[in-house]
Design a protein around this motif. Structure first.
Motif, PDB file in Angstrom:
ATOM      1  N   TYR A 138      11.606  22.752  62.520  1.00 15.40           N
ATOM      2  CA  TYR A 138      10.657  23.875  62.515  1.00 15.40           C
ATOM      3  C   TYR A 138      11.399  25.182  62.811  1.00 15.40           C
ATOM      4  O   TYR A 138      11.276  26.171  62.082  1.00 15.40           O
ATOM      5  N   LYS A 139      12.184  25.182  63.877  1.00  9.79           N
ATOM      6  CA  LYS A 139      12.926  26.395  64.245  1.00  9.79           C
ATOM      7  C   LYS A 139      13.934  26.764  63.163  1.00  9.79           C
ATOM      8  O   LYS A 139      14.094  27.941  62.823  1.00  9.79           O
ATOM      9  N   ALA A 140      14.608  25.752  62.604  1.00 13.33           N
ATOM     10  CA  ALA A 140      15.633  26.010  61.584  1.00 13.33           C
ATOM     11  C   ALA A 140      15.017  26.612  60.316  1.00 13.33           C
ATOM     12  O   ALA A 140      15.587  27.535  59.714  1.00 13.33           O
ATOM     13  N   SER A 199       7.557  19.141  53.000  1.00 12.70           N
ATOM     14  CA  SER A 199       8.678  19.338  52.078  1.00 12.70           C
ATOM     15  C   SER A 199       9.862  18.497  52.562  1.00 12.70           C
ATOM     16  O   SER A 199       9.769  17.781  53.559  1.00 12.70           O
ATOM     17  N   ASP A 200      10.993  18.587  51.853  1.00 15.41           N
ATOM     18  CA  ASP A 200      12.178  17.812  52.252  1.00 15.41           C
ATOM     19  C   ASP A 200      12.661  18.222  53.642  1.00 15.41           C
ATOM     20  O   ASP A 200      13.028  17.377  54.459  1.00 15.41           O
ATOM     21  N   LEU A 201      12.647  19.532  53.921  1.00 12.48           N
ATOM     22  CA  LEU A 201      13.132  20.019  55.208  1.00 12.48           C
ATOM     23  C   LEU A 201      12.108  19.804  56.325  1.00 12.48           C
ATOM     24  O   LEU A 201      12.454  19.402  57.431  1.00 12.48           O
ATOM     25  N   LEU A 202      10.840  20.068  56.013  1.00 11.81           N
ATOM     26  CA  LEU A 202       9.751  19.916  56.997  1.00 11.81           C
ATOM     27  C   LEU A 202       8.800  18.848  56.478  1.00 11.81           C
ATOM     28  O   LEU A 202       7.832  19.149  55.763  1.00 11.81           O
ATOM     29  N   GLY A 210      11.762  16.912  69.351  1.00  6.93           N
ATOM     30  CA  GLY A 210      12.966  16.316  68.767  1.00  6.93           C
ATOM     31  C   GLY A 210      13.356  16.931  67.437  1.00  6.93           C
ATOM     32  O   GLY A 210      13.458  18.154  67.289  1.00  6.93           O
ATOM     33  N   LYS A 211      13.560  16.065  66.431  1.00 10.14           N
ATOM     34  CA  LYS A 211      14.016  16.517  65.113  1.00 10.14           C
ATOM     35  C   LYS A 211      12.994  17.433  64.441  1.00 10.14           C
ATOM     36  O   LYS A 211      13.364  18.371  63.739  1.00 10.14           O
ATOM     37  N   ARG A 212      11.723  17.153  64.649  1.00  7.34           N
ATOM     38  CA  ARG A 212      10.690  17.997  64.051  1.00  7.34           C
ATOM     39  C   ARG A 212      10.755  19.421  64.600  1.00  7.34           C
ATOM     40  O   ARG A 212      10.662  20.396  63.853  1.00  7.34           O
ATOM     41  N   LEU A 213      10.911  19.531  65.908  1.00  7.88           N
ATOM     42  CA  LEU A 213      10.990  20.839  66.536  1.00  7.88           C
ATOM     43  C   LEU A 213      12.232  21.586  66.054  1.00  7.88           C
ATOM     44  O   LEU A 213      12.165  22.787  65.733  1.00  7.88           O
TER      45      LEU A 213
END
Length: 413
Positions: free
Chosen positions: A98-100, A66-69, A92-95
């Motif tokens: 994921y948490k967000a 998706s846009d966020l993940l 990094g940004k992916r992690l």
């Protein structure tokens, strides 16, 4: 506690994994006891929602691709039965994303549902995140085995996982051996870990008289990949191709390992039927007509398909993995044959020099089970009956509910 409200959390597709079956089953048993449940799961964006117990209860999704993940659902196994990404690459940004994403969904759900307890799946990243987000509510996590492997494979996540998983009220383990592994790896005191096990649905997986074994029907049910031993199974069957057997394959997979499995199966021609991914009811039908079920895994938690097969009257061939002797070891050898593995090169890969011997051992075990099935299509084994009676979902839920009560009492201290 008759009006208990339970929030269930799982980070992967619930309808295509063993941990998903576990989640659905616990929710189904909760409904029988008039408990309120809500679930949060991680799935690919735009997927079709199948009709099942979990989707007939309240719940919501965190969407991947998706846009966020903008990546696939991270798999608790490195090869999943659907397109997935790897936890060891979640950095990094992916992690952070994921948490967000899970934080946003859980913090939206929490005040609306107001749970008394949270039950997470896998003793890994998401369980740690839940503990961090909600320090004042009891959290119980079920270890499915694959999470221990990810803990070993992902040193960049270990500190966060260990910091918060050690603060969980209770952990549910599948076997006594797994309890020891959890205590050792995470530094968690044994009295916080309850051995509960997995289960099967006794209303679906039932015994019917087996047909006389002219051609012995063999079943493999699971992911099509190397760690499940599918390649080993197919090569072993090539050695005994002249014997009277037929293999049914039920499952799915992805990537090069899946392609390799399919090519090997095709070499066996009409002696193999590839059913692909099947529903629980279709799997039950396959188990009822199969004489022997083979699951030659190199790594497992506690596969529910073994309970399902045994309850359906299948003779079982599987590997002597951690915890398996504890549960299956008392059955007769012509009911359940536990194959001893050599020392492995990695967690789920044998040394190449041992592969030929492994094929010989497995083909010999299959021939012994073929002979047993031809002699008597149905087995009579009181110990097998005892195993199946102990691992129905109703019995598993009774033990799980006791853990909930203990966790709530512990939080109130």
């Amino acid at each position: 506690m008759s009006h208990l409200k339970i929030l269930h959390v799982i980070g992967q597709r619930p309808e295509m994994t063993g941990s998903g079956v576990y989640l659905e089953s616990i929710i189904r048993e909760s409904k029988k006891h008039n408990l309120s449940t809500y679930w949060v799961a991680g799935v690919p964006a735009g997927r079709n929602v199948p009709s099942s117990d979990i989707h007939q209860t309240q719940g919501s999704y965190v969407y991947f691709n998706s846009d966020l993940l903008d990546f696939s659902v991270p798999g608790m196994s490195d090869v999943m039965p659907y397109k997935s990404s790897l936890f060891k690459e979640l950095k990094g940004k992916r992690l952070s994303a994921y948490k967000a994403a899970f934080t946003h969904e859980l913090q939206k759900v929490f005040p609306r549902f107001s749970p008394d307890i949270i039950h997470t799946n896998h003793l890994f990243l998401l369980s740690a995140l839940v503990r961090k987000l909600f320090p004042n509510i009891p959290v119980v996590a079920t270890c499915h085995g694959t999470d221990l492997r990810q803990y070993n494979n992902c040193p960049h996540l270990r500190r966060f996982v260990k910091r918060y998983c050690t603060k969980l009220e209770k952990i549910i383990a599948l076997t006594t051996d797994q309890k020891k592994d959890i205590s050792h790896l995470y530094g968690i005191t044994p009295n916080k870990i309850a051995v509960i096990g997995g289960g099967y649905d006794e209303t679906i997986f039932t015994r019917v008289p087996k047909s006389p074994a002219g051609t012995v029907q063999i079943l493999y049910a699971g992911k099509y990949n190397r760690s499940k031993g599918v390649i080993w199974l197919l090569k072993s069957l090539m050695k005994i191709n002249h014997h009277d057997w037929h293999l049914h394959m039920a499952g799915s997979g992805s990537g090069p390992e899946y392609d390799h499995c399919i090519k090997l199966a095709e070499k066996l021609g009409p002696k193999v039927t590839n059913h692909g991914y099947v529903s629980h009811h279709m799997l039950a039908e396959l188990m009822q007509k199969s004489h022997v079920q083979v699951l030659p895994s190199f790594f497992e938690g506690l596969p529910l398909v073994l309970f399902e097969g045994l309850a359906s009257g299948c003779r079982i061939i599987t590997t002597r993995l951690t915890g398996f002797s504890e549960i299956f070891g008392q059955a007769k050898k012509d009911t359940i044959d536990l194959i001893r593995l050599p020392r492995l090169e990695t967690l789920d890969k044998p040394y190449q020099k041992d592969e030929t011997h492994l094929e010989y051992v497995l083909s010999k075990s299959i021939l012994n089970m073929i002979a047993a099935a031809k002699n008597n299509p149905d087995f009579d084994d009181p110990q097998a009956e005892k195993i199946t009676s102990h691992y129905t979902w109703a019995r598993v839920f009774e033990r799980t509910f006791s853990v909930y009560k203990d966790a709530i009492r512990q939080q109130l201290k």
